[in-house]
Design a protein around this motif. Structure first.
Motif, PDB file in Angstrom:
ATOM      1  N   GLU A  56       0.870  -1.293  -0.122  1.00  0.00           N
ATOM      2  CA  GLU A  56      -0.033  -0.123  -0.009  1.00  0.00           C
ATOM      3  C   GLU A  56       0.742   1.412  -0.004  1.00  0.00           C
ATOM      4  OE1 GLU A  56      -2.582  -0.503   3.216  1.00  0.00           O
ATOM      5  OE2 GLU A  56      -3.710  -1.889   2.524  1.00  0.00           O
ATOM      6  N   ALA A  57       1.912   1.243   0.704  1.00  0.00           N
ATOM      7  CA  ALA A  57       2.751   2.303   0.920  1.00  0.00           C
ATOM      8  C   ALA A  57       3.418   2.695  -0.595  1.00  0.00           C
ATOM      9  CB  ALA A  57       3.930   2.087   1.813  1.00  0.00           C
ATOM     10  N   SER A  58       4.007   1.463  -1.222  1.00  0.00           N
ATOM     11  CA  SER A  58       4.459   1.788  -2.328  1.00  0.00           C
ATOM     12  C   SER A  58       3.695   1.992  -3.515  1.00  0.00           C
ATOM     13  CB  SER A  58       5.083   0.193  -3.031  1.00  0.00           C
ATOM     14  OG  SER A  58       5.803   0.030  -2.188  1.00  0.00           O
ATOM     15  N   ILE A  59       2.219   1.516  -3.483  1.00  0.00           N
ATOM     16  CA  ILE A  59       1.351   2.082  -4.596  1.00  0.00           C
ATOM     17  C   ILE A  59       0.801   3.538  -4.266  1.00  0.00           C
ATOM     18  CG2 ILE A  59      -1.144   2.101  -5.198  1.00  0.00           C
ATOM     19  CD1 ILE A  59      -0.931  -1.047  -4.837  1.00  0.00           C
ATOM     20  N   ASN A  60       0.781   4.054  -3.137  1.00  0.00           N
ATOM     21  CA  ASN A  60       0.667   5.392  -2.700  1.00  0.00           C
ATOM     22  C   ASN A  60       1.812   6.372  -3.172  1.00  0.00           C
ATOM     23  OD1 ASN A  60      -1.721   4.989  -1.524  1.00  0.00           O
ATOM     24  ND2 ASN A  60      -0.925   4.638   0.620  1.00  0.00           N
ATOM     25  N   ALA A  61       3.069   5.866  -2.944  1.00  0.00           N
ATOM     26  CA  ALA A  61       4.125   6.801  -3.490  1.00  0.00           C
ATOM     27  C   ALA A  61       4.170   6.776  -5.140  1.00  0.00           C
ATOM     28  CB  ALA A  61       5.564   5.851  -3.037  1.00  0.00           C
ATOM     29  N   ILE A  62       3.719   5.830  -5.782  1.00  0.00           N
ATOM     30  CA  ILE A  62       3.431   6.048  -7.103  1.00  0.00           C
ATOM     31  C   ILE A  62       2.550   7.028  -7.522  1.00  0.00           C
ATOM     32  CG2 ILE A  62       3.062   4.756  -9.278  1.00  0.00           C
ATOM     33  CD1 ILE A  62       4.375   2.314  -8.068  1.00  0.00           C
ATOM     34  N   ASP A  63       1.484   6.877  -6.882  1.00  0.00           N
ATOM     35  CA  ASP A  63       0.041   7.707  -7.216  1.00  0.00           C
ATOM     36  C   ASP A  63       0.318   9.157  -6.875  1.00  0.00           C
ATOM     37  OD1 ASP A  63      -1.203   5.262  -8.069  1.00  0.00           O
ATOM     38  OD2 ASP A  63      -2.323   4.955  -6.327  1.00  0.00           O
ATOM     39  N   ASN A  64       0.926   9.149  -5.816  1.00  0.00           N
ATOM     40  CA  ASN A  64       1.139  10.493  -4.858  1.00  0.00           C
ATOM     41  C   ASN A  64       2.610  11.041  -5.700  1.00  0.00           C
ATOM     42  OD1 ASN A  64      -1.268  10.490  -3.593  1.00  0.00           O
ATOM     43  ND2 ASN A  64      -0.274   9.623  -1.940  1.00  0.00           N
ATOM     44  N   ARG A  65       2.344  11.285  -6.937  1.00  0.00           N
ATOM     45  CA  ARG A  65       3.708  11.810  -7.856  1.00  0.00           C
ATOM     46  C   ARG A  65       3.977  13.294  -7.703  1.00  0.00           C
ATOM     47  NH1 ARG A  65       0.556   9.479 -11.155  1.00  0.00           N
ATOM     48  NH2 ARG A  65       0.351  11.256 -12.506  1.00  0.00           N
ATOM     49  N   PRO A  66       5.121  13.646  -7.480  1.00  0.00           N
ATOM     50  CA  PRO A  66       5.408  15.165  -7.196  1.00  0.00           C
ATOM     51  C   PRO A  66       4.736  15.964  -8.337  1.00  0.00           C
ATOM     52  CG  PRO A  66       7.621  14.050  -7.559  1.00  0.00           C
ATOM     53  CD  PRO A  66       6.380  12.937  -7.790  1.00  0.00           C
ATOM     54  N   VAL A  67       4.414  17.138  -7.945  1.00  0.00           N
ATOM     55  CA  VAL A  67       3.530  18.275  -8.545  1.00  0.00           C
ATOM     56  C   VAL A  67       4.372  19.132  -9.250  1.00  0.00           C
ATOM     57  CG1 VAL A  67       1.623  19.770  -8.558  1.00  0.00           C
ATOM     58  CG2 VAL A  67       1.588  17.429  -7.160  1.00  0.00           C
ATOM     59  N   GLY A  68       4.174  19.315 -10.369  1.00  0.00           N
ATOM     60  CA  GLY A  68       4.992  20.648 -11.031  1.00  0.00           C
ATOM     61  C   GLY A  68       3.897  21.880 -11.144  1.00  0.00           C
ATOM     62  N   TYR A  69       4.538  23.161 -10.897  1.00  0.00           N
ATOM     63  CA  TYR A  69       4.026  24.157 -10.677  1.00  0.00           C
ATOM     64  C   TYR A  69       4.528  25.263 -11.851  1.00  0.00           C
ATOM     65  CZ  TYR A  69       2.123  22.749  -6.276  1.00  0.00           C
ATOM     66  OH  TYR A  69       1.651  22.042  -5.186  1.00  0.00           O
ATOM     67  N   ASP A  70       3.735  26.230 -12.196  1.00  0.00           N
ATOM     68  CA  ASP A  70       4.197  27.363 -13.240  1.00  0.00           C
ATOM     69  C   ASP A  70       5.559  28.175 -12.347  1.00  0.00           C
ATOM     70  OD1 ASP A  70       3.811  30.216 -14.324  1.00  0.00           O
ATOM     71  OD2 ASP A  70       3.306  28.795 -15.900  1.00  0.00           O
ATOM     72  N   LEU A  71       6.271  28.352 -13.025  1.00  0.00           N
ATOM     73  CA  LEU A  71       7.394  29.336 -12.521  1.00  0.00           C
ATOM     74  C   LEU A  71       6.967  30.610 -11.893  1.00  0.00           C
ATOM     75  CD1 LEU A  71      10.664  28.118 -14.460  1.00  0.00           C
ATOM     76  CD2 LEU A  71       9.963  27.335 -12.301  1.00  0.00           C
ATOM     77  N   ASP A  72       6.071  31.139 -12.894  1.00  0.00           N
ATOM     78  CA  ASP A  72       5.494  32.626 -12.582  1.00  0.00           C
ATOM     79  C   ASP A  72       4.727  32.398 -11.284  1.00  0.00           C
ATOM     80  OD1 ASP A  72       6.811  33.446 -14.692  1.00  0.00           O
ATOM     81  OD2 ASP A  72       5.277  33.206 -15.920  1.00  0.00           O
ATOM     82  N   GLU A  73       3.994  31.373 -11.066  1.00  0.00           N
ATOM     83  CA  GLU A  73       2.909  31.229 -10.013  1.00  0.00           C
ATOM     84  C   GLU A  73       4.013  30.832  -8.779  1.00  0.00           C
ATOM     85  OE1 GLU A  73      -0.066  31.441  -9.802  1.00  0.00           O
ATOM     86  OE2 GLU A  73      -1.106  30.688 -11.522  1.00  0.00           O
ATOM     87  N   ILE A  74       4.907  30.178  -8.890  1.00  0.00           N
ATOM     88  CA  ILE A  74       5.990  29.823  -7.572  1.00  0.00           C
ATOM     89  C   ILE A  74       6.752  31.326  -7.108  1.00  0.00           C
ATOM     90  CG2 ILE A  74       8.188  28.863  -7.100  1.00  0.00           C
ATOM     91  CD1 ILE A  74       7.371  26.327  -8.691  1.00  0.00           C
ATOM     92  N   ALA A  75       6.803  32.168  -8.234  1.00  0.00           N
ATOM     93  CA  ALA A  75       7.402  33.379  -7.526  1.00  0.00           C
ATOM     94  C   ALA A  75       6.607  34.276  -6.799  1.00  0.00           C
ATOM     95  CB  ALA A  75       7.969  34.150  -9.012  1.00  0.00           C
ATOM     96  N   ILE A  76       5.307  33.915  -6.841  1.00  0.00           N
ATOM     97  CA  ILE A  76       4.516  35.087  -5.810  1.00  0.00           C
ATOM     98  C   ILE A  76       3.830  33.818  -4.904  1.00  0.00           C
ATOM     99  CG2 ILE A  76       4.092  36.400  -7.698  1.00  0.00           C
ATOM    100  CD1 ILE A  76       1.300  35.132  -8.132  1.00  0.00           C
ATOM    101  N   ALA A  77       4.194  32.825  -4.967  1.00  0.00           N
ATOM    102  CA  ALA A  77       3.454  31.761  -3.739  1.00  0.00           C
ATOM    103  C   ALA A  77       4.215  31.180  -2.842  1.00  0.00           C
ATOM    104  CB  ALA A  77       2.611  30.769  -4.707  1.00  0.00           C
ATOM    105  N   GLY A  78       3.729  30.761  -1.892  1.00  0.00           N
ATOM    106  CA  GLY A  78       4.415  30.211  -0.607  1.00  0.00           C
ATOM    107  C   GLY A  78       3.872  28.887  -0.160  1.00  0.00           C
ATOM    108  N   VAL A  79       4.595  28.276   0.789  1.00  0.00           N
ATOM    109  CA  VAL A  79       4.597  27.021   1.246  1.00  0.00           C
ATOM    110  C   VAL A  79       4.415  27.150   2.834  1.00  0.00           C
ATOM    111  CG1 VAL A  79       5.552  24.669   1.449  1.00  0.00           C
ATOM    112  CG2 VAL A  79       6.015  26.243  -0.493  1.00  0.00           C
ATOM    113  N   PHE A  80       3.625  26.139   3.419  1.00  0.00           N
ATOM    114  CA  PHE A  80       3.689  26.006   4.655  1.00  0.00           C
ATOM    115  C   PHE A  80       4.162  24.594   5.069  1.00  0.00           C
ATOM    116  CE2 PHE A  80      -0.244  28.739   4.291  1.00  0.00           C
ATOM    117  CZ  PHE A  80       0.097  29.494   5.168  1.00  0.00           C
TER     118      PHE A  80
END
Length: 706
Positions: free
Chosen positions: A350-374
């Motif tokens: 289950e952990a391996s399947i979740n790791a494949i399903d929850n793949r990294p997400v890519g963001y637009d660089l212009d959006e990243i420049a004005i956004a933040g992370v918690f």
């Protein structure tokens, strides 16, 4: 004339070949007890025969000695020697030290056997503990001691820990001033001064239970199960010089960490390192805290990320994992309990399947420049990173102009008003709660902030319940619309019907990790993944939805307007809520709870020191325990100090389903009384249980959804 005192004559001792000895049938020992023959044989092989045998000559029918000797006292030693001889480890003719009594002695051989067994004085446990410690001090390891006495090494560790308790307390134990269970409880701490201090506090009290001693010794520590400890790791904490207090006699869930300041520093350093690494990816800001409050993203725009394409290798691997998961599930479907290795394998799959399903997400660089992370720590101690939030002040000016509404424009200047900003208040140390005055403890009203926090829990659970019950959500919406229509509330624009997301001015730290919060957030995210961003596209999308999906979406939107928060009323009008408005709000919330079947116990709320018991008076704590666990349970803690009482009450109430008054179901009779006046103002077909008067003050009122 003085009488001469008869002198005692002792039996002689000599070495007798082992093959000349036989076990006497007069030996009183019949039942096996104590050290086994095998262990005794190994002890003799290691140390030799520490104590000789008591024997008597065997006589023939004519009363003559036969050269053989019977053993009435020392039968177990004889059996051990016999075992060694059979194993060829002892020569059968080996001389054995023996005390030989006369064959014609007047003392029965049975008496000798019985006396030898009952007159021996058992070793005091403390002497054994100290002997183990002396052997370790002279160079023997714990493993060596365990091997020498044929016991598990954990037993040796326990005995050594008992010997390490304060010498003053050991002396009290030796004089029967305390029981072994008390001594075991004191081993939790290595601080002799604190051990003695605790004993002085409880020695004259009837409350001397071991759990009470352990609690007093660990009251300033942090459990190893705390999410901060899981996040950092005990190994890292110990490597930094931290001390972990362990209980070798009771289950301690990994023990207690003694240096809380060091732990918090390690947590802060690790969060800072992670935040610095995330910041290198181009985000405008990163906020890191142990816990991020629920609703902190209010007023921020969440940017959309696109999951990275899955590789062909990952697809093949996922299919194989799913096939194995399905096979194991079918194979053990009827089993009452899964084998440990199968259970572990299912978790890995289950952990391996979740790791494949929850793949990294890519963001637009212009959006990243004005956004933040918690960045924070979840309830299980794992890192939680929530990316992609744009604060109002960081929005591009063009976007702000395009989305400005009539209410956002200053009527005098025609300029766009600056957006309201709700900043997160983050504290790694958590929320501080002032201790209540212990004097004059009684059944006082609950503090306003505590009631607000409790009703925040209730509101969130009620939102989840409404969102899962479209019929009730539709009823609530229709009720609001009819109320507005028939009571002639002012309307603006084409349709003044909307749901304003109600946020909590006060909340407990654990609200964000509650099952209700996770359910609401997950459902909102699922909808967000499908809803078009432009107005025309949204209309077309809604039009094409079938009725069942539309009702589910409606229920979700309506739920955000649910407000069952308690607030301190404003008797002078103006901002805030009126007393009548608050009564109507809470009455409506009770009705929604009954209609949806919402129950705070099922929603996961449990009384803890942090969310209730540590925030009320001792009388309130006792009242809760009395209601939830019974009078006898309350009597067990009524003599304790408030801090100890709150901790023990948490344990006593854990599985009772007890709820404080603000979280209990509101009875229909109470609802009817509070709405009696409201019914008089509604049309006849609306009068009754479903009637409601909208509060005059709309600051926190529920508003319908389009």
């Amino acid at each position: 004339m003085a009488t001469a005192i008869q002198k005692i004559t002792l039996s002689s001792s000599r070495d007798i070949p082992f093959n000349k000895l036989v076990l006497s049938q007069a030996n009183v020992r019949r039942v096996k007890a104590g050290v086994s023959i095998e262990e005794l044989a190994e002890s003799i092989a290691r140390r030799g025969l520490i104590q000789g045998l008591h024997v008597r000559p065997v006589l023939n029918g004519e009363g003559q000695e036969t050269g053989m000797f019977e053993v009435p006292a020392g039968g177990r030693r004889y059996r051990a020697l016999e075992m060694l001889a059979k194993q060829k480890r002892l020569n059968k003719a080996t001389p054995v030290p023996c005390v030989v009594s006369a064959a014609n002695a007047t003392i029965l051989i049975d008496e000798v056997s019985l006396a030898e067994n009952i007159e021996r004085a058992p070793l005091h446990p403390l002497d054994q503990y100290r002997a183990f410690q002396a052997m370790r001090d002279k160079g023997m390891t714990e493993e060596d001691i365990a091997a020498a006495f044929f016991v598990d090494v954990n037993i040796v560790k326990q005995r050594l820990r008992l010997a390490s308790v304060s010498p003053a307390l050991l002396d009290i134990y030796a004089e029967d001033g305390m029981e072994l269970k008390h001594l075991m409880a004191f081993t939790v701490s290595h601080d002799h001064a604190r051990q003695e201090q605790v004993w002085e506090q409880i020695r004259n009290s009837w409350q001397k239970e071991p759990y009470h001693i352990r609690r007093m010794l660990t009251e300033t520590t942090v459990r190893a199960s705390d999410k901060r400890v899981v996040f950092v790791g005990i190994d890292v904490y110990e490597a930094a010089g931290g001390i972990v207090m362990r209980d070798l006699f009771e289950s301690d869930d990994g023990g207690w960490l003694q240096d809380v300041g060091l732990l918090d520093r390690l947590v802060s350093e690790k969060l800072t390192t992670i935040a610095d690494e995330i910041a290198t990816h181009g985000w405008k800001w990163v906020e890191a805290a142990i816990s991020i409050p629920y609703g902190v993203t209010h007023g921020m725009r969440a940017i959309k990320g696109v999951p990275l394409d899955i590789t062909e290798e990952d697809l093949v691997a996922r299919d194989a994992l799913q096939e194995e998961l399905d096979r194991l599930t079918a194979e053990y479907e009827e089993a009452d309990e899964l084998p440990d290795e199968v259970d572990a394998r299912l978790g890995e799959i289950e952990a391996s399947i979740n790791a494949i399903d929850n793949r990294p997400v890519g963001y637009d660089l212009d959006e990243i420049a004005i956004a933040g992370v918690f960045v924070s720590i979840d309830a299980e101690g794992s890192l939680f990173v929530d990316r992609g939030y744009v604060r109002s002040e960081d929005e591009p000016v063009k976007l702000a102009d395009e989305t400005a509404q009539e209410d956002d424009v200053d009527p005098e200047t025609g300029e766009i008003r600056p957006p309201a900003i709700q900043r997160a208040v983050i504290s790694i140390g958590g929320q501080s709660v002032q201790a209540e005055d212990e004097e004059g403890d009684g059944i006082r009203p609950l503090p306003d902030r505590l009631v607000m926090e409790l009703t925040a829990h209730r509101t969130l659970a009620l939102r989840d319940a409404v969102a899962n019950n479209p019929h009730v959500a539709m009823t609530a919406l229709l009720h609001k619309l009819v109320t507005d229509a028939f009571l002639h509330h002012a309307a603006a624009g084409c349709l003044d019907a909307n749901v304003r997301h109600i946020f909590f001015p006060a909340q407990a730290d654990e609200l964000k990790d509650s099952s209700s919060a996770k359910s609401v957030t997950d459902r909102h995210q699922r909808w967000s993944d499908h809803i078009p961003a432009d107005d025309e596209g949204l209309w077309d999308w809604l039009t094409e939805l079938d009725d069942g999906v539309r009702m589910d979406l409606l229920a979700h939107c309506v739920s955000y307007g649910v407000n069952s928060l308690y607030e301190k009323v404003n008797p002078y009008g103006g901002s805030g809520v009126s007393e009548h408005g608050l009564k109507v709000r809470l009455t409506q919330a009770g009705r929604l709870a009954r209609a949806t079947g919402m129950n705070m116990v099922e929603a996961g709320w449990r009384p803890t020191v942090g969310n209730y018991l540590g925030r009320v008076t001792k009388a309130r704590i006792l009242e809760a325990v009395r209601e939830g666990a019974g009078e006898q349970a309350a009597q067990l803690i009524d003599h304790m100090k408030k801090g100890d009482m709150a901790k023990e009450a948490e344990r006593l109430l854990a599985d009772t389903g007890w709820l404080p008054e603000p979280l209990r179901a509101i009875e229909p009779e109470a609802e009817a009384a509070s709405l009696e006046r409201a019914d008089e103002n509604l049309p006849a077909f609306l009068a009754g249980d479903d009637a409601i008067v909208e509060p005059k003050d709309k600051h926190f009122a529920m508003i319908a959804a389009e």
